[in-house]
Scaffold this motif. Structure first.
Motif, PDB file in Angstrom:
ATOM      1  N   SER A 338       0.854  -1.191   0.000  1.00  0.00           N
ATOM      2  CA  SER A 338       0.000   0.000   0.000  1.00  0.00           C
ATOM      3  C   SER A 338       0.892   1.244   0.000  1.00  0.00           C
ATOM      4  N   PRO A 339       1.033   1.887  -1.179  1.00  0.00           N
ATOM      5  CA  PRO A 339       1.892   3.076  -1.252  1.00  0.00           C
ATOM      6  C   PRO A 339       1.380   4.196  -0.344  1.00  0.00           C
ATOM      7  N   ALA A 340       2.272   5.115  -0.030  1.00  0.00           N
ATOM      8  CA  ALA A 340       1.888   6.287   0.784  1.00  0.00           C
ATOM      9  C   ALA A 340       0.752   7.031   0.075  1.00  0.00           C
ATOM     10  N   THR A 341      -0.199   7.520   0.863  1.00  0.00           N
ATOM     11  CA  THR A 341      -1.416   8.124   0.299  1.00  0.00           C
ATOM     12  C   THR A 341      -1.583   9.552   0.791  1.00  0.00           C
ATOM     13  N   THR A 342      -2.003  10.443  -0.111  1.00  0.00           N
ATOM     14  CA  THR A 342      -2.327  11.827   0.289  1.00  0.00           C
ATOM     15  C   THR A 342      -3.806  12.051   0.025  1.00  0.00           C
ATOM     16  N   PHE A 343      -4.542  12.548   1.010  1.00  0.00           N
ATOM     17  CA  PHE A 343      -5.982  12.777   0.821  1.00  0.00           C
ATOM     18  C   PHE A 343      -6.215  14.102   0.084  1.00  0.00           C
ATOM     19  N   HIS A 344      -7.495  14.379  -0.194  1.00  0.00           N
ATOM     20  CA  HIS A 344      -7.862  15.503  -1.068  1.00  0.00           C
ATOM     21  C   HIS A 344      -8.126  16.785  -0.279  1.00  0.00           C
ATOM     22  N   ALA A 345      -7.633  17.876  -0.836  1.00  0.00           N
ATOM     23  CA  ALA A 345      -7.777  19.185  -0.166  1.00  0.00           C
ATOM     24  C   ALA A 345      -9.244  19.499   0.119  1.00  0.00           C
ATOM     25  N   SER A 346     -10.130  19.159  -0.819  1.00  0.00           N
ATOM     26  CA  SER A 346     -11.554  19.521  -0.623  1.00  0.00           C
ATOM     27  C   SER A 346     -12.122  18.813   0.614  1.00  0.00           C
ATOM     28  N   CYS A 347     -11.717  17.561   0.803  1.00  0.00           N
ATOM     29  CA  CYS A 347     -12.255  16.812   1.967  1.00  0.00           C
ATOM     30  C   CYS A 347     -11.530  17.208   3.251  1.00  0.00           C
ATOM     31  N   ILE A 348     -10.238  17.479   3.116  1.00  0.00           N
ATOM     32  CA  ILE A 348      -9.477  17.933   4.300  1.00  0.00           C
ATOM     33  C   ILE A 348     -10.077  19.243   4.795  1.00  0.00           C
ATOM     34  N   HIS A 376      -6.182   2.261   6.324  1.00  0.00           N
ATOM     35  CA  HIS A 376      -7.648   2.349   6.454  1.00  0.00           C
ATOM     36  C   HIS A 376      -8.263   2.211   5.069  1.00  0.00           C
ATOM     37  N   ASP A 377      -9.547   1.870   5.013  1.00  0.00           N
ATOM     38  CA  ASP A 377     -10.211   1.750   3.706  1.00  0.00           C
ATOM     39  C   ASP A 377     -10.174   3.053   2.922  1.00  0.00           C
ATOM     40  N   SER A 378     -10.024   4.157   3.651  1.00  0.00           N
ATOM     41  CA  SER A 378      -9.942   5.460   2.964  1.00  0.00           C
ATOM     42  C   SER A 378      -8.748   5.527   2.018  1.00  0.00           C
ATOM     43  N   VAL A 379      -7.723   4.698   2.275  1.00  0.00           N
ATOM     44  CA  VAL A 379      -6.559   4.673   1.371  1.00  0.00           C
ATOM     45  C   VAL A 379      -7.025   4.341  -0.045  1.00  0.00           C
ATOM     46  N   TYR A 380      -7.813   3.270  -0.159  1.00  0.00           N
ATOM     47  CA  TYR A 380      -8.268   2.873  -1.506  1.00  0.00           C
ATOM     48  C   TYR A 380      -9.414   3.752  -1.999  1.00  0.00           C
ATOM     49  N   ALA A 381     -10.266   4.184  -1.066  1.00  0.00           N
ATOM     50  CA  ALA A 381     -11.361   5.081  -1.501  1.00  0.00           C
ATOM     51  C   ALA A 381     -10.764   6.314  -2.166  1.00  0.00           C
ATOM     52  N   THR A 387     -11.364  12.161  -0.610  1.00  0.00           N
ATOM     53  CA  THR A 387     -11.427  11.405   0.655  1.00  0.00           C
ATOM     54  C   THR A 387     -10.634  12.128   1.746  1.00  0.00           C
ATOM     55  N   SER A 388     -11.101  12.008   2.972  1.00  0.00           N
ATOM     56  CA  SER A 388     -10.290  12.404   4.127  1.00  0.00           C
ATOM     57  C   SER A 388     -10.821  11.659   5.346  1.00  0.00           C
ATOM     58  N   MET A 389     -10.085  11.781   6.440  1.00  0.00           N
ATOM     59  CA  MET A 389     -10.460  11.048   7.661  1.00  0.00           C
ATOM     60  C   MET A 389     -10.462  11.983   8.846  1.00  0.00           C
ATOM     61  N   ILE A 390     -11.200  11.540   9.862  1.00  0.00           N
ATOM     62  CA  ILE A 390     -11.290  12.264  11.134  1.00  0.00           C
ATOM     63  C   ILE A 390     -10.750  11.341  12.214  1.00  0.00           C
ATOM     64  N   PHE A 391      -9.759  11.790  12.976  1.00  0.00           N
ATOM     65  CA  PHE A 391      -9.251  10.975  14.088  1.00  0.00           C
ATOM     66  C   PHE A 391      -9.736  11.560  15.408  1.00  0.00           C
ATOM     67  N   VAL A 392     -10.053  10.666  16.349  1.00  0.00           N
ATOM     68  CA  VAL A 392     -10.282  11.091  17.736  1.00  0.00           C
ATOM     69  C   VAL A 392      -9.276  10.332  18.606  1.00  0.00           C
ATOM     70  N   PRO A 393      -8.915  10.920  19.756  1.00  0.00           N
ATOM     71  CA  PRO A 393      -7.885  10.289  20.587  1.00  0.00           C
ATOM     72  C   PRO A 393      -8.365   8.978  21.211  1.00  0.00           C
ATOM     73  N   CYS A 394      -7.442   8.036  21.400  1.00  0.00           N
ATOM     74  CA  CYS A 394      -7.788   6.834  22.172  1.00  0.00           C
ATOM     75  C   CYS A 394      -6.747   6.722  23.280  1.00  0.00           C
ATOM     76  N   ARG A 395      -7.149   6.123  24.403  1.00  0.00           N
ATOM     77  CA  ARG A 395      -6.325   6.128  25.613  1.00  0.00           C
ATOM     78  C   ARG A 395      -4.938   5.535  25.362  1.00  0.00           C
ATOM     79  N   GLU A 396      -3.925   6.314  25.666  1.00  0.00           N
ATOM     80  CA  GLU A 396      -2.518   5.907  25.502  1.00  0.00           C
ATOM     81  C   GLU A 396      -2.217   5.419  24.084  1.00  0.00           C
ATOM     82  N   GLY A 397      -3.067   5.785  23.146  1.00  0.00           N
ATOM     83  CA  GLY A 397      -2.806   5.403  21.757  1.00  0.00           C
ATOM     84  C   GLY A 397      -2.902   3.914  21.527  1.00  0.00           C
ATOM     85  N   MET A 398      -3.575   3.220  22.489  1.00  0.00           N
ATOM     86  CA  MET A 398      -3.595   1.752  22.417  1.00  0.00           C
ATOM     87  C   MET A 398      -4.659   1.274  21.425  1.00  0.00           C
ATOM     88  N   SER A 399      -4.305   0.302  20.598  1.00  0.00           N
ATOM     89  CA  SER A 399      -5.297  -0.281  19.673  1.00  0.00           C
ATOM     90  C   SER A 399      -4.834  -1.678  19.279  1.00  0.00           C
TER      91      SER A 399
END
Ligand code: HGY
Ligand code: MN
Ligand code: MN
Ligand code: MN
Length: 428
Positions: A338-348, A376-381, A387-399
């Motif tokens: 999965s190559p590095a991806t840049t999202f779109h200015a309009s969605c950002i 994330h699926d947004s990479v291919y979308a 496309t763009s994404m919204i992040f919210v914090p998660c405790r200690e960055g754990m996932s």
């Protein structure tokens, strides 16, 4: 206007989230329920139950639901005009083997909450809006991550994805499991069959940056590059009591040296590596293992770095094998790229403005732009629509861990930013 003041219903959002989390808990791997987190593997019975809930709920909200040949589920709520593809909110319901309660499913639920808010307020969007559940984002059971959005984007052939065999216990293919749970849809898995005007995804950050910076919303501008390899080392099964160390062809010893070396290479090249799967044969205390295969997940912000690491791995691993008189007995296959991806200015821009609106006067100081370490699926979308994404914090960055946790307040903020980003794009 009325749209600006729309709020999500936090209580309902969290009740829905907890409701679907019943499908995937349970005692697994001999651990207590609290330790196992979510085990809703792609196309498992638990995944089917969550999918059935998604279809029933979105149809109940007046959506037209279609399922494509990769089992991705698209729920579309008509707009005033329908001569433009829907703006989608998307993510995934499948989890890691012992995953968390927010990764993927939060984004799907936030999309459903968006539909509920629009219905509650009798709002007709300009154009259709939709919610998509992408099949097998994790690549934990079928070892290609983001595989259905990859097929939809035309980056992964349908047959490659359909023939993927599960990692454990290694019998079922994706196609067999899709038909077993009744989600082998008839719609071609492609962006031509299910076009999108835009794709927005709410997701927990899965890292510590937002929490460390005391920010509430991450505006995601892109995703780092990653590759998945399988390395197979062939040695020779021999007796542990009668074969001296020098004349052994110990595949596990060689694999261990390779794994240690991959970490040295990653450190020297500012990259990340991990081995999450390790299989050896024959698996007996008193037989030196002659056959070992292990996964290598390589990640870095730039494609060139990942490519450089791949080259060094190929070159150095054969040297390590030769050093253990195993030369020629190493096979490296590239399973996923999965190559590095840049999202779109309009969605950002839509996400940024939505975040500032939801967060109020403090908006600017509580929002930051960032790239994603996780895929994330947004990479291919993003290959086929803005496309763009919204992040919210998660405790200690754990996932990818049962301890994964995102505060209710942050889930609701993320869902509200998603709602307003989609509405803003709808009127663009
Ligand atoms: O591997 C990833 O980053 C994603 O969670 N599938
Ligand atoms: Mn995810
Ligand atoms: Mn994940
Ligand atoms: Mn992911």
């Amino acid at each position: 206007d009325a749209l600006k003041s729309l709020k999500v219903n936090r209580k309902r959002l969290m009740e829905d989230l907890h409701h679907t989390c019943q499908w995937g808990t349970g005692k697994r791997w001999g651990k207590a329920e609290s330790e196992t987190g979510m085990t809703r593997l792609a196309l498992s019975d638990f995944d089917k139950q969550a999918r059935d809930w998604f279809v029933k709920t979105t149809e109940g909200l007046g959506c037209k639901v279609t399922i494509d040949k990769m089992g991705s589920i698209f729920a579309v709520r008509p707009g005033l005009k329908n001569d433009r593809p829907p703006t989608f909110a998307g993510s995934h319901l499948d989890t890691q083997p012992t995953g968390g309660r927010y990764d993927g499913i939060l984004g799907v639920h936030a999309g459903i909450e968006m539909l509920k808010v629009l219905n509650d307020n009798w709002i007709e969007t300009e154009y259709p809006v939709g919610v998509v559940n992408w099949t097998n984002e994790e690549g934990a059971r079928f070892p290609m991550s983001m595989s259905s959005s990859g097929v939809w984007a035309g980056s992964i052939p349908l047959s490659t994805a359909h023939n993927l065999r599960e990692v454990h216990p290694g019998t079922a293919t994706m196609a067999e499991e899709l038909s077993r749970i009744g989600y082998l849809g008839s719609v071609p898995a492609s962006h031509e069959a299910t076009p999108m005007a835009a794709h927005f995804e709410l997701h927990i950050e899965q890292g510590p940056l937002l929490e460390m910076a005391n920010k509430k919303v991450g505006v995601v501008t892109g995703v780092q590059a990653y590759k998945w390899l399988t390395i197979n080392v062939k040695g020779r099964d021999t007796h542990t009591g009668t074969t001296d160390l020098k004349s052994r062809a110990d595949a596990l010893l060689v694999a261990s040296k390779m794994i240690l070396h991959s970490h040295r290479l990653a450190t020297a090249n500012n990259a990340l590596v991990s081995t999450g799967i390790l299989n050896l044969k024959p698996g007996s205390t008193n037989t030196v293992p002659g056959d070992v295969s292990f996964s290598l997940d390589i990640r870095a912000p730039a494609d060139e770095t990942v490519a450089r690491l791949l080259g060094l791995v190929e070159q150095d691993f054969s040297k390590i094998a030769a050093g253990e008189n195993l030369s020629g007995f190493v096979n490296i296959t590239e399973d996923f790229d999965s190559p590095a991806t840049t999202f779109h200015a309009s969605c950002i821009d839509a996400v940024t403005r939505a975040a500032h609106r939801v967060l109020g006067p403090e908006g600017k100081s509580l929002t930051m732009e960032m790239t994603s370490g996780a895929g994330h699926d947004s990479v291919y979308a993003s290959k086929r629509c803005p496309t763009s994404m919204i992040f919210v914090p998660c405790r200690e960055g754990m996932s990818h861990n049962p301890e994964e946790f995102c505060k209710e307040e942050d889930c609701a903020i993320g869902a509200e930013v998603l709602l307003h980003a989609v509405l803003r794009f709808d009127r663009m």
